[in-house]
Design an enzyme around this catalytic site. Structure first.
Site, short mmCIF file in Angstrom:
data_model
loop_
_atom_site.label_atom_id
_atom_site.label_comp_id
_atom_site.label_asym_id
_atom_site.label_seq_id
_atom_site.Cartn_x
_atom_site.Cartn_y
_atom_site.Cartn_z
N GLY A 1 0.79 -1.22 0.00
CA GLY A 1 0.00 0.00 0.00
C GLY A 1 0.82 1.27 0.00
NE ARG B 1 16.95 1.92 -7.12
CZ ARG B 1 17.60 2.35 -8.19
NH1 ARG B 1 18.93 2.36 -8.20
NH2 ARG B 1 16.95 2.78 -9.24
CG HIS C 1 14.30 -2.97 -13.59
ND1 HIS C 1 14.20 -1.90 -14.46
CD2 HIS C 1 13.79 -2.53 -12.41
CE1 HIS C 1 13.64 -0.87 -13.84
NE2 HIS C 1 13.40 -1.23 -12.59
CB ILE D 1 4.14 1.57 -6.59
CG1 ILE D 1 5.51 2.20 -6.85
CG2 ILE D 1 3.65 0.87 -7.86
CD1 ILE D 1 6.58 1.19 -7.24
NE ARG E 1 12.30 5.53 -15.18
CZ ARG E 1 12.53 4.82 -14.08
NH1 ARG E 1 13.31 3.73 -14.14
NH2 ARG E 1 11.99 5.17 -12.93
#
Length: 318
Positions: A11, A83, A176, A14, A152
């Site tokens: 939650g 991060r 990734h 994102i 991106r």
């Protein structure tokens, strides 16, 4: 006909954006799960109360119980620590592996027929762990990264050339991480190879190459760029929208070709690992992996990226 059920695990930033996008687009009824009491309930109440304003009508539920994800058609997993500045995605592997283990067990028990889209980092390793624990077929456990990384890359190109982002077609392959593979040779603007346009702009092939190399480097470090600016978290709008593009293709059986973290069994010379490649996404999840020829330079970059994925996955000792 019953509406589709979409469950969101995590939650945080994102998860909240995912819930709002699902509601705005009326993709189905939405459940937001988090272990923090009140957090998912509060976010879903907030979103639900704007339904009359934005004109959507779906059922929204916040919960702290995995039981509420029962019979989900799609589960999108964002759970895990984000991060912080100076951290790589790989630095998160130990703590997020523990979180993913609990999440995957909950999905296995209560949503055994769902298609799972993982966003949690480090992405390639977390998708691998989720599939291993759930035991779901490989086509039903996939990762979101390539849609975001490609977006991106396309955005940087559009800004550089002064064209609409809608007309840039770009794609990244591989893991990734910092070794992802933006495919310059296959990148175009309305069908025109991007390098031709850069050469026209600068009047020099060497300068065009220099500018493209800078955009490739920025693409590889784009997530870290956002983290450094935010200082207290990581990107959330763009990963959420990217996952929604995948979910829409699956829920609507659209057969879109999207770069997806998929389990490879010989494709692109990779066997037994989850790696980002173009896939057809439909009602069964990954319905087909699309292969194409890489030149020697692209293959070398792909091999380097896959080696990084292997090292990360093998460190979990599954």
């Amino acid at each position: 006909m019953a509406r589709k059920k979409i469950s969101l695990i995590g939650g945080g930033q994102i998860g909240g954006v995912l819930a709002q996008l699902c509601a705005l687009r009326e993709l189905g009824d939405v459940v937001l799960f988090d272990i923090v009491e009140g957090l998912p309930q509060g976010k879903m109440l907030d979103i639900a109360e704007v339904g009359p304003v934005d004109g959507f009508d779906v059922n929204l539920k916040g919960t702290n119980s995995y039981e509420d994800i029962k019979d989900s058609d799609i589960v999108i997993v964002t759970a895990g620590l984000p991060r912080k500045p100076g951290m790589s995605r790989d630095d998160l592997i130990e703590v997020n592996s523990k979180i993913m283990t609990q999440v995957a067990e909950g999905i296995k028990q209560y949503a055994p027929n769902s298609i799972v889209i993982v966003i949690s980092n480090p992405l390639d390793a977390m998708v691998t762990l989720c599939q291993k624990i759930t035991g779901f077929p490989y086509n039903r456990v996939i990762g979101q990264a390539g849609v975001l990384d490609s977006s991106r890359f396309a955005a940087f190109i559009a800004w550089e050339l002064g064209v609409s982002v809608k007309d840039v077609v770009a794609m990244t392959l591989g893991g990734h991480g910092d070794d992802m593979v933006p495919l310059v040779r296959y990148t175009s603007v309305c069908g025109i190879p991007v390098m031709e346009l850069l050469e026209q702009k600068y009047g020099s092939a060497a300068k065009a190459k220099e500018v493209m190399e800078a955009m490739v480097k920025r693409t590889r470090g784009a997530g870290g760029e956002v983290v450094a600016l935010l200082k207290t978290g990581s990107a959330f709008y763009s990963p959420a929208s990217s996952a929604i593009a995948m979910a829409e293709s699956i829920l609507g059986d659209q057969k879109r070709v999207l770069p997806t973290c998929a389990y490879l069994q010989g494709e692109f010379g990779v066997n037994g690992y989850y790696v980002g490649v173009p896939c057809v996404l439909g009602e069964k999840g990954i319905e087909r992996i699309i292969q194409f020829k890489l030149d020697a330079e692209e293959q070398a970059m792909m091999d380097k990226s896959v080696a990084a994925v292997k090292g990360l996955v093998d460190s979990m000792k599954l």
